[in-house]
Structures are given as structure tokens and as C-alpha cells.
Write an enzyme that holds these catalytic residues in place. Structure first.
Site, PDB file in Angstrom:
ATOM      1  N   LYS A  11     -54.169 -95.080   6.628  1.00 36.54           N
ATOM      2  CA  LYS A  11     -54.539 -96.650   5.981  1.00 36.54           C
ATOM      3  C   LYS A  11     -53.978 -97.551   7.238  1.00 36.54           C
ATOM      4  O   LYS A  11     -54.484 -98.945   7.564  1.00 36.54           O
ATOM      5  CB  LYS A  11     -54.349 -97.182   4.604  1.00 36.54           C
ATOM      6  CG  LYS A  11     -55.317 -96.551   3.763  1.00 36.54           C
ATOM      7  CD  LYS A  11     -55.015 -97.077   2.367  1.00 36.54           C
ATOM      8  CE  LYS A  11     -55.971 -96.449   1.345  1.00 36.54           C
ATOM      9  NZ  LYS A  11     -55.518 -95.157   0.886  1.00 36.54           N
ATOM     10  N   ASP A  70     -54.906 -89.993  17.869  1.00 35.20           N
ATOM     11  CA  ASP A  70     -53.683 -88.937  17.598  1.00 35.20           C
ATOM     12  C   ASP A  70     -52.274 -89.736  18.021  1.00 35.20           C
ATOM     13  O   ASP A  70     -52.303 -89.650  19.277  1.00 35.20           O
ATOM     14  CB  ASP A  70     -53.885 -87.487  17.703  1.00 35.20           C
ATOM     15  CG  ASP A  70     -53.185 -86.551  17.120  1.00 35.20           C
ATOM     16  OD1 ASP A  70     -53.511 -86.410  15.884  1.00 35.20           O
ATOM     17  OD2 ASP A  70     -52.351 -85.938  17.827  1.00 35.20           O
ATOM     18  N   SER A  71     -51.311 -89.815  17.297  1.00 40.43           N
ATOM     19  CA  SER A  71     -50.099 -90.668  17.749  1.00 40.43           C
ATOM     20  C   SER A  71     -48.939 -89.921  17.319  1.00 40.43           C
ATOM     21  O   SER A  71     -48.951 -88.952  16.375  1.00 40.43           O
ATOM     22  CB  SER A  71     -50.321 -91.946  17.438  1.00 40.43           C
ATOM     23  OG  SER A  71     -50.876 -92.270  15.988  1.00 40.43           O
ATOM     24  N   PHE A 153     -46.332 -99.288   9.213  1.00 40.59           N
ATOM     25  CA  PHE A 153     -46.147 -97.917   8.337  1.00 40.59           C
ATOM     26  C   PHE A 153     -45.601 -96.839   9.271  1.00 40.59           C
ATOM     27  O   PHE A 153     -44.713 -97.357  10.158  1.00 40.59           O
ATOM     28  CB  PHE A 153     -47.613 -97.479   8.400  1.00 40.59           C
ATOM     29  CG  PHE A 153     -48.268 -97.155   9.589  1.00 40.59           C
ATOM     30  CD1 PHE A 153     -48.785 -97.959  10.456  1.00 40.59           C
ATOM     31  CD2 PHE A 153     -48.421 -95.623  10.047  1.00 40.59           C
ATOM     32  CE1 PHE A 153     -49.412 -97.637  11.528  1.00 40.59           C
ATOM     33  CE2 PHE A 153     -49.089 -95.407  11.184  1.00 40.59           C
ATOM     34  CZ  PHE A 153     -49.481 -96.327  11.902  1.00 40.59           C
TER      35      PHE A 153
HETATM   36  P1  ITT Z   1     -55.239 -89.157  10.799  1.00 40.99           P
HETATM   37  O1  ITT Z   1     -55.115 -87.756  11.671  1.00 40.99           O
HETATM   38  O2  ITT Z   1     -56.137 -89.167   9.693  1.00 40.99           O
HETATM   39  O3  ITT Z   1     -55.421 -90.143  11.896  1.00 40.99           O
HETATM   40  P2  ITT Z   1     -52.302 -89.178  10.564  1.00 40.99           P
HETATM   41  O4  ITT Z   1     -51.348 -89.943   9.862  1.00 40.99           O
HETATM   42  O5  ITT Z   1     -52.363 -87.491  10.107  1.00 40.99           O
HETATM   43  O6  ITT Z   1     -53.919 -89.637  10.091  1.00 40.99           O
HETATM   44  P3  ITT Z   1     -51.571 -88.321  13.086  1.00 40.99           P
HETATM   45  O7  ITT Z   1     -51.872 -86.712  13.163  1.00 40.99           O
HETATM   46  O8  ITT Z   1     -52.021 -88.917  14.389  1.00 40.99           O
HETATM   47  O9  ITT Z   1     -52.397 -89.097  12.058  1.00 40.99           O
HETATM   48  O10 ITT Z   1     -49.936 -88.722  12.852  1.00 40.99           O
HETATM   49  C1  ITT Z   1     -49.727 -89.936  13.492  1.00 40.99           C
HETATM   50  C2  ITT Z   1     -48.145 -90.013  12.602  1.00 40.99           C
HETATM   51  O11 ITT Z   1     -47.371 -90.650  13.511  1.00 40.99           O
HETATM   52  C3  ITT Z   1     -48.229 -91.147  11.490  1.00 40.99           C
HETATM   53  O12 ITT Z   1     -48.421 -90.555  10.469  1.00 40.99           O
HETATM   54  C4  ITT Z   1     -46.902 -91.738  11.695  1.00 40.99           C
HETATM   55  O13 ITT Z   1     -45.934 -90.901  10.885  1.00 40.99           O
HETATM   56  C5  ITT Z   1     -46.598 -91.680  13.128  1.00 40.99           C
HETATM   57  N1  ITT Z   1     -46.829 -93.033  13.676  1.00 40.99           N
HETATM   58  C6  ITT Z   1     -48.041 -93.219  14.781  1.00 40.99           C
HETATM   59  N2  ITT Z   1     -48.247 -94.491  14.980  1.00 40.99           N
HETATM   60  C7  ITT Z   1     -47.100 -94.844  14.403  1.00 40.99           C
HETATM   61  C8  ITT Z   1     -47.066 -96.302  14.217  1.00 40.99           C
HETATM   62  O14 ITT Z   1     -47.485 -97.481  14.932  1.00 40.99           O
HETATM   63  N3  ITT Z   1     -45.874 -96.869  13.749  1.00 40.99           N
HETATM   64  C9  ITT Z   1     -45.131 -95.974  12.990  1.00 40.99           C
HETATM   65  N4  ITT Z   1     -45.253 -94.689  12.950  1.00 40.99           N
HETATM   66  C10 ITT Z   1     -46.336 -94.168  13.685  1.00 40.99           C
END
Ligand code: ITT
Length: 199
Positions: A11, A70-71, A153
Site C-alpha cells: 500500500k 521491485d525495490s 513505510f
Molecule cells: P510488491 O512486491 O507487491 O510490490 P513488496 O513490499 O513485497 O510489494 P518488494 O519485494 O519490492 O515489494 O520489497 C520492497 C521492500 O523494500 C519494502 O517492503 C520495504 O521494506 C523496502 N522499501 C522499498 N522502498 C521503500 C521506501 O521507499 N521506503 C522504505 N522502505 C522501502
């Protein structure tokens, strides 16, 4: 007319992607619009690979050009961890609070000079015919030893941005979107979309 499906179940990401793409896309769908999409196993070795897997699966299942992000957080002194495992750093189904607690434990003995880190974001745009493009962005910062701020988040409360003197969780969301890894990757996507309509 540009229509895109944003294939994320996160979200926090969805909110930021919606804010950043507002005004550039005529219609933005989210996963809630397509409740029966197949689960995607994120077993790629790179952020780009996982982003493409998520976007391609959504584009093929819906027939709508899809975007996935993916981040993750890369801490150099931890050998690049949590990296592509950022969402599940402390186990499958881990909450942001669980992951932050584990990170604080792992970094407990690190002196200030070794607390450099960066966020990385790969955004994939995939079409139902299997074509994909990726865009990326990074943001450099320093990991704190205690959380600060209530916005954002994930790891935002621990990620300090020296230029702003604040954590990402303390920054206004518009400022975060302007400087963030996600904002930069989506800026590249926007440039691409402005040169090519995709729906
Ligand atoms: P989707 O795959 O459904 O998009 P996810 O949360 O599993 O959701 P990822 O596998 O890309 O997505 O994991 C990204 C994680 O990296 C995320 O859950 C955070 O813990 C961290 N993260 C990524 N961008 C961030 C941000 O802008 N601020 C803080 N944490 C971030």
C-alpha cells in the site's frame, strides 16, 4: 490514452506511485481491480528481474500494460543486505516493524562511518505481448540507530537523508517523491511514456 495497471500489493508503494504518476496517465488500475491474478514468486536474482516478473504476469493476465516496482535497501556494511530480500528480511510475512527491528540488531555494532546505505528501485513496464522495459533510481543515505518519524513505510524511519537533515519518515511525502529511488525511476518511466502511448 494511457492506461496502466500498477502491480503491487504494497500500500505504501501504491500510494507513492499513484501520487507520482498522477496527471501523466489517464487511468491507473491497481491489483484490487483484478482480485484473481496469479501469485508471483519473486525468485529473480536482481531487482530488475523481479520487477519484470511481477509486471509481465499482470500484463499477460489482464491484457493491460502493467508497471511493477521491485525495490529495497542496500546496506554496504552488511554485504548489500537486506537488498532484494528487503520485504522479507526477518521472514516471510514479516511486518515493517519486524524488519526494522532485525536491521537495528544487525547494525548495532556498526560505527557511524559504516552506516551508509542506499535505496534502489527498479520499475518495469511490461506489455501483454511480452515486451518489457526497466527504469531505475537510487537514493543515498545513512542508517540511524533508532527510528524517527511517522510518515512513509518500510525502512523510512531509519533512513536519514543528510541533505534534508531528516529521515524519509519525517519528510513531507511530496519531498520524498521528488528525491526518492522510486521517484527517480518513475521519472524515467514518465519520460518514456511521454514519447510513446502504450494503450
Ligand atoms: P510488491 O512486491 O507487491 O510490490 P513488496 O513490499 O513485497 O510489494 P518488494 O519485494 O519490492 O515489494 O520489497 C520492497 C521492500 O523494500 C519494502 O517492503 C520495504 O521494506 C523496502 N522499501 C522499498 N522502498 C521503500 C521506501 O521507499 N521506503 C522504505 N522502505 C522501502
Amino acid at each position: 490514452m494511457i492506461e496502466l495497471l500498477v502491480a503491487t500489493a504494497n500500500k505504501g508503494k501504491m500510494k507513492e506511485i499513484g501520487q507520482i504518476l498522477a496527471g501523466y496517465v489517464d487511468r491507473l488500475y491497481c491489483l484490487a481491480d483484478f482480485p484473481d491474478l496469479p501469485e508471483v514468486v519473486e525468485d529473480g536474482l536482481t531487482f530488475e528481474e523481479n520487477a519484470c516478473k511481477k509486471a509481465l504476469s499482470a500484463a499477460r493476465a489482464t491484457g493491460i500494460p502493467s508497471v511493477a516496482d521491485d525495490s529495497g535497501l542496500v546496506v554496504e556494511a552488511l554485504g548489500g543486505h537486506p537488498g532484494i530480500r528487503s520485504a522479507r528480511y526477518s521472514g516471510i510475512g514479516a511486518s515493517d516493524a519486524d524488519n526494522n527491528r532485525k536491521l537495528l540488531r544487525e547494525m548495532a555494532d556498526l560505527p557511524a562511518a559504516q552506516r551508509a546505505a542506499y535505496f534502489y528501485c527498479a520499475v518495469a513496464l511490461c506489455f501483454p505481448d511480452g515486451t518489457c522495459r526497466t527504469f531505475c533510481g537510487t537514493l543515498q543515505g545513512v542508517m540511524l540507530d533508532a527510528p524517527r518519524g511517522a510518515g512513509g513505510f518500510g525502512y523510512d524511519p531509519l533512513f536519514f537523508v543528510p541533505e534534508h537533515g531528516k529521515t524519509l519518515a519525517e519528510l513531507d511525502s511530496g519531498v520524498k517523491n521528488d528525491i526518492s529511488h522510486r521517484g527517480k525511476a518513475l521519472e524515467e518511466l514518465r519520460k518514456y511514456l511521454s514519447g510513446q502511448e502504450c494503450a
